[in-house]
Design an enzyme around this catalytic site. Structure first.
Site, short mmCIF file in Angstrom:
data_model
loop_
_atom_site.label_atom_id
_atom_site.label_comp_id
_atom_site.label_asym_id
_atom_site.label_seq_id
_atom_site.Cartn_x
_atom_site.Cartn_y
_atom_site.Cartn_z
N GLU A 1 0.85 -1.13 -0.08
CA GLU A 1 0.10 -0.03 0.05
C GLU A 1 0.95 1.38 -0.03
O GLU A 1 0.68 2.14 -0.49
CB GLU A 1 -0.86 0.07 1.20
CG GLU A 1 -2.09 -0.82 1.42
CD GLU A 1 -3.14 -0.57 0.11
OE1 GLU A 1 -2.67 -0.40 -0.91
OE2 GLU A 1 -4.22 -0.51 0.33
N THR B 1 -5.30 7.33 -5.37
CA THR B 1 -5.37 7.49 -4.10
C THR B 1 -4.35 8.45 -3.52
O THR B 1 -4.78 9.33 -2.71
CB THR B 1 -4.98 6.00 -3.60
OG1 THR B 1 -5.97 5.09 -3.70
CG2 THR B 1 -4.89 6.12 -1.82
N1 HSE Z 1 -8.54 4.91 3.43
C1 HSE Z 1 -8.08 4.69 2.36
C2 HSE Z 1 -8.25 6.37 1.65
C3 HSE Z 1 -8.54 3.90 1.24
O1 HSE Z 1 -9.53 6.86 1.67
O2 HSE Z 1 -7.30 7.13 1.18
C4 HSE Z 1 -7.74 3.93 -0.09
O3 HSE Z 1 -8.01 2.95 -1.04
#
Ligand code: HSE
Length: 308
Positions: free
Chosen positions: A128, A180
């Site tokens: 991630e 993201t």
């Molecule tokens: N919690 C993360 C965000 C998830 O909202 O950026 C990304 O998939």
């Protein structure tokens, strides 16, 4: 040669109000992964999909996870990974988490369960980090644990598996890309106490609703006063989809992860199907292609299709 085949599901992170702490596994879409233990220490990554993701291990989400595991365990073995992605990168459906969690869980099976679930989460978070710059576990945890998970903390890792309510999930993935990393960058770094209090109420209400199978409480708690107002601007027709989905029976819903996918929860399969059709028709009207998915909450997460 020891080999494992996995079906690695998509996940919906945040569950509206639980930014970076709540996540849920669904059944579709899912990635297929095949991982082989090698006698020699190299890591080989091959993609069978069309997404053009890097295959160099240090630049590949699954690759970095395996490199970290290899280093930590001082392994003489390597791994060959064949990935057939169906979860499109940049969809907000946990595409990078699927590769990362699949790599960690697959390696662990091949290494005869040397790692605990939390250690798998720990190593998967490096994937991630490569994908989004941040080590968050809200997609990885439900992939590895199944169902709905609460990430109480990532350092130390403290994951609480929640109840799996008997609900259906309708999701739409409009074919616009939201990275993201970009969707995180636009967020405000500070929040007001008033908003924090409202958000705490929603998160606590949502967790209580999930644990008690109280669908009305779940619906009332699916509100986000912090992230959604900022991110929804990146998603065409977000407000219309949310409003009309609730009008036709959704308990509630919002942005899936960092978007652009949107998800809604419903008590009945027929309602979820109606919502998915509505979502698609709204995007059809403005000539944005979209993919829709209807599934139940996935209680088990990653499925082992073939064991060594
Ligand atoms: N919690 C993360 C965000 C998830 O909202 O950026 C990304 O998939």
């Amino acid at each position: 040669m020891k080999k494992v085949k996995l079906k690695v599901p998509a996940t919906v992170a945040n569950l509206v109000c639980g930014f970076d702490i709540l996540g849920m596994a669904i059944h579709e879409p899912y990635d297929e992964m095949e991982i082989t233990l090698l006698e020699t220490p190299e890591i080989i990554i091959r993609h069978k999909d069309q997404f053009g993701l890097p295959e160099e291990p240090s630049k590949n989400v699954a690759g970095v996870v395996l490199l970290k595991i290899q280093e930590h365990l001082n392994l003489k073995n390597g791994f060959e990974v064949v990935i057939h992605k169906h979860i499109k990168p940049g969809s907000g459906l946990g595409s990078s988490a699927a590769s990362a969690a699949g790599a960690a869980l697959g390696a662990n099976i091949l290494l005869e369960n040397i790692l605990s679930r939390d250690e798998m989460v720990h190593f998967a978070m490096f994937g991630e980090e490569l994908a989004s710059g941040v080590r968050h576990a809200d997609n990885i945890a439900p992939c590895i644990y199944g169902g709905i998970t609460l990430v109480k903390s990532t350092n130390p890792i403290d994951i609480i598996p929640l109840n799996t309510p008997n609900l259906f999930v309708a999701a739409v993935h409009p074919q616009v890309e939201v990275k993201t990393s970009d969707a995180r960058q636009i967020l405000k770094k500070t929040i007001t106490l008033k908003n924090a209090v409202e958000q705490w109420g929603n998160i606590a209400g949502l967790v209580a609703g999930i644990q008690k199978n109280d669908f009305s409480l779940i619906g009332r708690s699916l509100n986000d006063v912090i992230i959604e107002p900022v991110r929804s601007i990146l998603i065409p027709k977000f407000d219309e989809i949310k409003m009309k989905s609730i009008e036709i029976g959704a308990l509630g819903g919002g942005i899936s992860g960092s978007g652009p996918s949107i998800f809604m929860l419903a008590e009945e399969k027929e309602t979820a199907e109606k919502i998915a059709d509505l979502m698609k028709s709204i995007y059809d009207e403005i000539n944005i292609e979209s993919l829709i998915y209807v599934s139940k909450v996935n209680p088990t997460g990653i499925e082992i299709i073939e064991k060594p």
